[in-house]
Each structure stands twice: as structure tokens, then as C-alpha cells.
Design an enzyme around this catalytic site. Structure first.
Site, short mmCIF file in Angstrom:
data_model
loop_
_atom_site.label_atom_id
_atom_site.label_comp_id
_atom_site.label_asym_id
_atom_site.label_seq_id
_atom_site.Cartn_x
_atom_site.Cartn_y
_atom_site.Cartn_z
N HIS A 326 0.81 -1.21 0.00
CA HIS A 326 0.00 0.00 0.00
C HIS A 326 0.85 1.27 0.00
O HIS A 326 0.36 2.33 -0.41
CB HIS A 326 -0.95 0.01 1.20
N GLY A 327 2.06 1.20 0.48
CA GLY A 327 2.86 2.42 0.47
C GLY A 327 4.18 2.25 1.16
O GLY A 327 4.35 1.39 2.04
#
Length: 483
Positions: A326-327
């Protein structure tokens, strides 16, 4: 090019009209759709179309090599090299700065500071999504789930098809390839479900998500120490609704646009906040990603085949890597790790509970049913609040912000500036819709499928005008564009 803009509306009208005028020449239609998809992707920065084509060509060649190779060891090398290149490209663009910054911090803490090769790496939009699609294609060819495609244009259309290109859903080759091999058809079912999904997705994003973002969530997370505990509580409920409406809204639009072009995508959300367990939540939230992680990570790690401890380890590793996907931030890693740990705790607790109080299927009395309902309600309540707790770290830009957010719940003396009846009502209404009939959208589509085709256009046009009229000003980018 953002979905809820006039630019995209004009773009889609042209693509819709031209593509259906080419329905009698399918190969030309494919080339046109690929060209439109590359135009859509290159609208932000045309240079990244080279990256998209390069990874697509590499996956195509990897699939061909697998299709023409019989030896088991050689096939393993081919799939390892192809997947390794895909992951290396993703790691460079998405995690290069994060890893170097973390390494620099660690070396400085240990008194071993070194000059590291920092550089400004621009993250291509949607790279995580089309990378995962490419990996799934190569792995599925290796597993024999799909045949290696001999047509480069088919693989290009699979990876670049613009409705799902930048924020999903993650489409599998086994679901999409058979559709592009068939003559394109536009049925009333396609149009009806397309209109319903596009309008519902735009309403979720432009009205609910944008109001909550601008008037509630963004200002509260900007400085959690400046607001009261009630604002913080409503703020995290608001973010839970915002991220759901933002992302499921994009998925609805993507699925609806694909339907209007004659293609069927699988649903990506299924009322996740009605889940009574974290396991059930992940069956309902971002379904294309959770099933991808299951099929291409959890099961290859061993799944639940090697005992209880190995199952918990595999769950944790899968969610840890899902958080990293996700990041490039430690807050995302914590978010994924928390879900992985709690999934293991949940499975262990369920096992112990069944050992302590076995379920007897021959006791369907009224008291047993009431007890099951009560446990279900408790499960929904606890699951939702565990998810909301994790959302605090997902949304926060640092652990410091998350800590300030959590500590603010102990201060009920500060005035509450953002909790208004309108915003509370918006949150409550959105959560209420989590408990409506699961097939409500499909039933709406069935109810309008008999309309004449001009009426569909009128309905879509009026719906767009109404949404535009009641939505706040400005067009905020979708949250999942950054992933």
C-alpha cells in the site's frame, strides 16, 4: 485523467462511440482500445507509457517462453526471472527512496553515516496494479490456468485497459482473456448495470467521500491535537466511510465503464463493514487484492498446510507484505502487520472457543438463534472498531500523528469544531447502506433494463447533473492513486 471530470466524460463518449462502431472488426477495435488506454494513462506523464509497454512486453515474452518450454526446472527459472523483474521495477519506483531513507536513519543512529545515492523517483500512477496483473498472468500460465497468449495486442489490452488501469480492480487473465477472444456484444444487462454502477460510484466519490474529506477528515488528521475527542471519534468513523466510498466508488465506475464497453469485471467490494470477523472483512474489502494475496502469496508460502504455527506465520507475512504494497511508509507496514497479527489471534481464539463450547447443529432453538445473533452483532461491532483503529495508522502521515490521535481520546474538554449534524448524518447513512440487501445494485439494474436505449442516456445525464449540483466544489484525486 480523473473519472469525475468533463475531460474524461468527453474521452469516454468518443471511446464508446468509436469502439462500438468497430464491433465488426474486433482486432481493429482492440488496437483502438489499447491506443485509448495509453492516451488515458499518458495524460499524466507520457513517459510512463514506455514503462507500461516495457513491462507488458516482458510479461508477454515470459508467457510465450513458458508456453513453449516443457522442462519443469527451466519453467521455474523463466517464471522466477519474469516475476523478479516485475518486482524489481515496482521496488525501484515505489520503495527506493523509502529504503534509502530508512537505511540512512539507521546508519546515522549507529554513528555510521554514509553518503547514499539518493535520487528523486517519481511514482508512476497505478504501477502496483498493473505489476500485480502482469505477475498473475505469468504465474497462471506457469500453473496451467491460462494458455500463453500469442497475440501481443491481447496482452497489451489486458494490462492497459483504462477503466481498471490506475486503481484496479486487479483483473485476472483467466477472467478477462476469454472475453476479448469473443465478438464484442452490448446487451441491455451491460448498459443497465453500467449506468447504475457509474452513478453510484460517482455519488460515493463526489458527494460522500469528498464532503467527508474536505470538511471532516483532512482538517482533523492535519492536527489531531487541536480538536476534541468527539471530533476524533467522528473523524475516524468518517475516514472509514471516506476510504470505502472513495475506493469502492472508483471500482464501481471502473466496472460500470467496462460493462458499457462490453466487458465484465468481478465485484471488488461486498459491504465490508457488515463483516463479523476480520477474516470476513478481508473477504469483502478490496476483493481483487485480498484474493491475489491469497493465491499468489499466502498459498505459495504454505497456507494452512503445515500446522497451526506455520498458518499464523503465513497470515502475518501476507498481511505485512500487503501493508508494504500500500505504500512506502512504516505506518502502512504497521497497518498490515496489525491485521496479520489480529487475523492470527482471531483464528486462535475461534479454535479455543470451539474446543471449550462445541457447536451443536441439532439445537436450532429460539434461544440458540438469539445467542448466535447477539454474537454476530458483537462480532460486527468489534471488527468495525478494530478496522477503524488500524485506519488511524493508515491515514496518519507518521507515528507521531497517530499517537496524537489516539491520546486525544482521553481529552473530552476541548471544543469540537467539526462534528456537525450534516457530517454525522452522512457517516450514519453511509454505514446504514452496509446493511441493505447485498444485491440492491443488481436489482436496480434489473428494474431499468427494459428502458429504451435513449432513456438510459437521459437517466445517466440527469444523474450526472444532480450529482454535480450537490457535490462540493473541486475534484479530489482518488486515494488509491498513490498505491
Amino acid at each position: 485523467m480523473l473519472f469525475p471530470t468533463l475531460t474524461f466524460g468527453i474521452f469516454f463518449l468518443i471511446v464508446f462511440s468509436v469502439s462500438w462502431s468497430m464491433r465488426w472488426i474486433p482486432e481493429t477495435r482492440k488496437w483502438f482500445l489499447v491506443g485509448a488506454s495509453y492516451l488515458f494513462y499518458g495524460w499524466w506523464d507520457w513517459r510512463f507509457t514506455v514503462l507500461l509497454f516495457g513491462t507488458t512486453l516482458f510479461n508477454y515474452l515470459g508467457g510465450l517462453a513458458l508456453g513453449r518450454t516443457q522442462g519443469g526446472a527451466t519453467r521455474k527459472v523463466i517464471v522466477a526471472v519474469t516475476v523478479g523483474v516485475d518486482l524489481s521495477v515496482l521496488a525501484f519506483f515505489k520503495y527506493y527512496d523509502f529504503f534509502l531513507t530508512s537505511l540512512d536513519t539507521a546508519l546515522t543512529t549507529l554513528g555510521l553515516h554514509r553518503d547514499l545515492p539518493f535520487m528523486e523517483v517519481i511514482l508512476p500512477i497505478g504501477i502496483s496494479f498493473f505489476t500485480f496483473q502482469g505477475i498473475s498472468y505469468v504465474v497462471d500460465v506457469y500453473r496451467g490456468h491460462v494458455h500463453a497468449e500469442h497475440s501481443l495486442i491481447d496482452v497489451m489490452l489486458f494490462k492497459s485497459f483504462f477503466p481498471q488501469l490506475v486503481a484496479g480492480p486487479i483483473v485476472r487473465a483467466a477472467d478477462f482473456m476469454p472475453q476479448i477472444h469473443e465478438p464484442p456484444r452490448l446487451t441491455r444487462d451491460h448498459v443497465a448495470i453500467g449506468v447504475v454502477l457509474v452513478l453510484s460510484g460517482l455519488f460515493k466519490k463526489m458527494v460522500i467521500a469528498n464532503y467527508l474529506a474536505t470538511d471532516l477528515v483532512d482538517p482533523i488528521f492535519f492536527d489531531p491535537t487541536a480538536v476534541g475527542a468527539l471530533d476524533l471519534l467522528v473523524g475516524i468513523y468518517g475516514y472509514a466511510v471516506q476510504i470505502y466510498c472513495d475506493f469502492s466508488g472508483y471500482s464501481d465506475i471502473a466496472i460500470g465503464v467496462a460493462a458499457l464497453l462490453g466487458y465484465r469485471f468481478l465485484p471488488n467490494f461486498d459491504q465490508p463493514y457488515r463483516a463479523a470477523s476480520l477474516q470476513d472483512f478481508w473477504r469483502r474489502w478490496h476483493i481483487s487484492l485480498s484474493t491475489w494475496l491469497r493465491d499468489y502469496l499466502y498459498i505459495p508460502l504454505g497456507g494452512n498446510r503445515h500446522g497451526e504455527v506455520a498458518r499464523y506465520r503465513n497470515l502475518f507475512l501476507t498481511m505485512f507484505l500487503g501493508g508494504l504494497w500500500h505504500g512506502a511508509a512504516w505506518t502502512f507496514i504497521f497497518w498490515g502487520s496489525f491485521h496479520g497479527a489480529m487475523l492470527g489471534v482471531e483464528q486462535w481464539a475461534r479454535k479455543k472457543l470451539h474446543e471449550f463450547a462445541p457447536v451443536h447443529e441439532d439445537e436450532p432453538g429460539i434461544f440458540a438463534r438469539l445467542g448466535d445473533f447477539a454474537w454476530h452483532v458483537v462480532g460486527v461491532f468489534m471488527t468495525f472498531h478494530l478496522v477503524c483503529f488500524a485506519w488511524i495508522f493508515f491515514r496518519s502521515d507518521s507515528f507521531s500523528t497517530a499517537a496524537n490521535y489516539l491520546s486525544g481520546f482521553f481529552d473530552w474538554s476541548t471544543d469540537n469544531s467539526y462534528t456537525t449534524p450534516f457530517l454525522v448524518g452522512l457517516v450514519a447513512l453511509a454505514l446504514l447502506f452496509q446493511f441493505t440487501p447485498r444485491n440492491l445494485g443488481r436489482e436496480l439494474a434489473v428494474s431499468i433494463r427494459a428502458l429504451p436505449f435513449p432513456a438510459f442516456g437521459l437517466l445517466l445525464g440527469v444523474g450526472l447533473l444532480v450529482i454535480w449540483a450537490i457535490a462540493p466544489e473541486g475534484v479530489a484525486p482518488f486515494i488509491y492513486f498513490q498505491f
